[in-house]
Write an enzyme that holds these catalytic residues in place. Structure first.
Site, PDB file in Angstrom:
ATOM      1  N   ASN A   9      -2.390  21.235 -63.843  1.00 37.58           N
ATOM      2  CA  ASN A   9      -2.268  22.184 -64.949  1.00 37.58           C
ATOM      3  C   ASN A   9      -1.003  21.821 -65.724  1.00 37.58           C
ATOM      4  O   ASN A   9       0.098  22.134 -65.290  1.00 37.58           O
ATOM      5  CB  ASN A   9      -2.191  23.605 -64.377  1.00 37.58           C
ATOM      6  CG  ASN A   9      -1.952  24.651 -65.457  1.00 37.58           C
ATOM      7  OD1 ASN A   9      -2.045  24.346 -66.650  1.00 37.58           O
ATOM      8  ND2 ASN A   9      -1.635  25.866 -65.055  1.00 37.58           N
ATOM      9  N   TRP A  10      -1.211  21.159 -66.840  1.00 40.90           N
ATOM     10  CA  TRP A  10      -0.056  20.664 -67.595  1.00 40.90           C
ATOM     11  C   TRP A  10       0.698  21.771 -68.343  1.00 40.90           C
ATOM     12  O   TRP A  10       1.793  21.547 -68.840  1.00 40.90           O
ATOM     13  CB  TRP A  10      -0.515  19.619 -68.616  1.00 40.90           C
ATOM     14  CG  TRP A  10      -0.964  18.321 -68.034  1.00 40.90           C
ATOM     15  CD1 TRP A  10      -1.250  18.048 -66.718  1.00 40.90           C
ATOM     16  CD2 TRP A  10      -1.195  17.109 -68.746  1.00 40.90           C
ATOM     17  NE1 TRP A  10      -1.646  16.741 -66.580  1.00 40.90           N
ATOM     18  CE2 TRP A  10      -1.621  16.138 -67.819  1.00 40.90           C
ATOM     19  CE3 TRP A  10      -1.082  16.738 -70.093  1.00 40.90           C
ATOM     20  CZ2 TRP A  10      -1.933  14.826 -68.186  1.00 40.90           C
ATOM     21  CZ3 TRP A  10      -1.408  15.438 -70.467  1.00 40.90           C
ATOM     22  CH2 TRP A  10      -1.819  14.488 -69.508  1.00 40.90           C
ATOM     23  N   LYS A  11       0.054  22.917 -68.484  1.00 41.16           N
ATOM     24  CA  LYS A  11       0.650  24.030 -69.254  1.00 41.16           C
ATOM     25  C   LYS A  11       1.022  23.542 -70.665  1.00 41.16           C
ATOM     26  O   LYS A  11       0.324  22.678 -71.203  1.00 41.16           O
ATOM     27  CB  LYS A  11       1.838  24.631 -68.500  1.00 41.16           C
ATOM     28  CG  LYS A  11       1.457  24.966 -67.056  1.00 41.16           C
ATOM     29  CD  LYS A  11       2.469  25.794 -66.329  1.00 41.16           C
ATOM     30  CE  LYS A  11       1.948  26.038 -64.908  1.00 41.16           C
ATOM     31  NZ  LYS A  11       2.766  26.976 -64.160  1.00 41.16           N
ATOM     32  N   HIS A  98      -5.190  32.493 -65.627  1.00 37.81           N
ATOM     33  CA  HIS A  98      -3.921  32.061 -65.034  1.00 37.81           C
ATOM     34  C   HIS A  98      -2.912  33.209 -65.149  1.00 37.81           C
ATOM     35  O   HIS A  98      -2.908  33.940 -66.142  1.00 37.81           O
ATOM     36  CB  HIS A  98      -3.402  30.802 -65.746  1.00 37.81           C
ATOM     37  CG  HIS A  98      -2.241  30.188 -65.031  1.00 37.81           C
ATOM     38  ND1 HIS A  98      -0.968  30.686 -65.152  1.00 37.81           N
ATOM     39  CD2 HIS A  98      -2.166  29.156 -64.158  1.00 37.81           C
ATOM     40  CE1 HIS A  98      -0.153  29.967 -64.387  1.00 37.81           C
ATOM     41  NE2 HIS A  98      -0.853  29.036 -63.770  1.00 37.81           N
ATOM     42  N   GLU A 100       0.070  33.309 -65.954  1.00 39.24           N
ATOM     43  CA  GLU A 100       0.893  33.292 -67.174  1.00 39.24           C
ATOM     44  C   GLU A 100       0.137  33.918 -68.343  1.00 39.24           C
ATOM     45  O   GLU A 100       0.725  34.548 -69.219  1.00 39.24           O
ATOM     46  CB  GLU A 100       1.331  31.847 -67.487  1.00 39.24           C
ATOM     47  CG  GLU A 100       2.412  31.383 -66.503  1.00 39.24           C
ATOM     48  CD  GLU A 100       2.438  29.893 -66.232  1.00 39.24           C
ATOM     49  OE1 GLU A 100       1.857  29.108 -66.995  1.00 39.24           O
ATOM     50  OE2 GLU A 100       3.046  29.506 -65.208  1.00 39.24           O
ATOM     51  N   GLU A 170      -3.248  31.646 -56.590  1.00 35.18           N
ATOM     52  CA  GLU A 170      -1.891  31.282 -56.997  1.00 35.18           C
ATOM     53  C   GLU A 170      -0.974  32.496 -56.865  1.00 35.18           C
ATOM     54  O   GLU A 170      -0.910  33.330 -57.780  1.00 35.18           O
ATOM     55  CB  GLU A 170      -1.894  30.811 -58.457  1.00 35.18           C
ATOM     56  CG  GLU A 170      -2.758  29.584 -58.690  1.00 35.18           C
ATOM     57  CD  GLU A 170      -2.243  28.769 -59.854  1.00 35.18           C
ATOM     58  OE1 GLU A 170      -1.931  27.606 -59.652  1.00 35.18           O
ATOM     59  OE2 GLU A 170      -2.120  29.319 -60.965  1.00 35.18           O
ATOM     60  N   GLY A 176       6.064  27.704 -59.928  1.00 39.79           N
ATOM     61  CA  GLY A 176       7.243  27.176 -60.595  1.00 39.79           C
ATOM     62  C   GLY A 176       8.554  27.564 -59.940  1.00 39.79           C
ATOM     63  O   GLY A 176       9.622  27.370 -60.520  1.00 39.79           O
ATOM     64  N   SER A 216       3.889  25.772 -56.544  1.00 37.57           N
ATOM     65  CA  SER A 216       4.854  24.822 -55.982  1.00 37.57           C
ATOM     66  C   SER A 216       4.239  23.873 -54.959  1.00 37.57           C
ATOM     67  O   SER A 216       4.890  23.488 -53.988  1.00 37.57           O
ATOM     68  CB  SER A 216       6.055  25.569 -55.393  1.00 37.57           C
ATOM     69  OG  SER A 216       6.718  26.302 -56.403  1.00 37.57           O
ATOM     70  N   GLY A 237       1.030  22.466 -60.960  1.00 33.29           N
ATOM     71  CA  GLY A 237       1.735  22.543 -62.232  1.00 33.29           C
ATOM     72  C   GLY A 237       2.753  21.422 -62.359  1.00 33.29           C
ATOM     73  O   GLY A 237       2.422  20.284 -62.702  1.00 33.29           O
TER      74      GLY A 237
END
Ligand code: PGA
Length: 257
Positions: A9-11, A98, A100, A170, A176, A216, A237
């Site tokens: 997941n490159w965000k 997600h 976020e 997640e 992160g 992570s 990520g």
């Protein structure tokens, strides 16, 4: 037996040239990864989807995902990207819900149901994200939260539709942060999720659905996490933004098949 998936997941990272370079490096590296049972997925930002698809089109070990889609079919929704648009670029998967997006863009379960519906209608495979935050875990509410997230978003779907989804667990406190769920926490929750899925489908379907761990996950801890019986790979990520670490995680997954 369920095969493993390693999804990056490159965000909101990389420019177009950096994205093309990273995908090219991953593809080159995949040639040296023994075994081909793991599916690698790169979830890239919208502007790079076509490039990513064209680069990976002929390589079965790697596919492309979008990181979100609109809950609407088409029309006057400035700035939105529909599932049909994504499908037309060749994308096969889409991340939905997600944390976020839930947190910063106020995505609700009702909206997520609409997004999953839109994705399935366009033959995209949803990677549906669930997970509790730190406060919820500290109060021992993680099972309740995760079950509600699944029931609220998925219960209106047929068993057949649910069987097409991938679930990503997640825990928000692990995303992160460098803090990873322990093996006991990961396995317990993945098994709990599988049991919840059995309640809304049946045991045959729930035992075939891939449940990824995210938060992570990196080249150092992937082997232990992916060895848990109900962990079918990872949604990665930070560690997916470099070819060497991402390839190392794919390698790990392949070695466990
Ligand atoms: P992380 O992110 O691996 O950087 O923790 C995972 C994710 O948000 O999907």
């Amino acid at each position: 037996m369920r095969s493993k998936i390693v999804a990056g997941n490159w965000k909101m990272n990389k420019t177009r040239s950096e994205a093309k370079q990273l995908i090219t490096e991953i593809i080159d590296g995949l040639k040296n990864v023994p075994g081909d049972k793991t599916k690698a997925i790169v979830a890239v930002p919208f502007p790079f989807l076509s490039d990513a698809f064209l680069l990976t089109e002929k390589i079965s070990a790697i596919s492309v995902a979008a990181q979100n889609c609109s809950s609407q079919e088409s029309g006057a929704y400035t700035g939105e990207v529909s599932a049909a648009m994504l499908a037309s670029t060749g994308v096969e998967y889409v991340i939905i819900g997600h944390s976020e997006r839930r947190l910063y863009f106020d995505e609700t379960s009702t909206e997520l149901t609409q997004k999953i519906k839109a994705a399935l209608k366009n033959n995209l495979i949803p990677i549906f994200c669930i997970g509790e935050n730190l406060e919820q875990r500290n109060f021992g509410k993680q099972n309740e939260i995760v079950k509600a997230q699944m029931q609220d978003a998925l219960s209106s779907f047929s068993k057949e539709d649910i069987s097409k989804c991938i679930i990503a667990y997640e825990p928000v406190w692990a995303i992160g942060t460098g803090v990873t769920a322990t093996l006991v926490q990961a396995q317990e929750m993945h098994l709990f999720i599988r049991n919840c899925l059995a309640e809304i489908t049946d045991t045959k379907i729930s035992s075939s659905i891939q449940i990824l761990y995210g938060g992570s996950c990196n080249a150092e801890n992937a082997k232990e996490l992916f060895s848990c019986p109900d962990v079918d790979g990872g949604l990665i990520g930070g560690a997916s933004l470099r070819a060497d670490t991402f390839l190392s995680i794919i390698n790990t997954a392949n070695s466990l098949h």
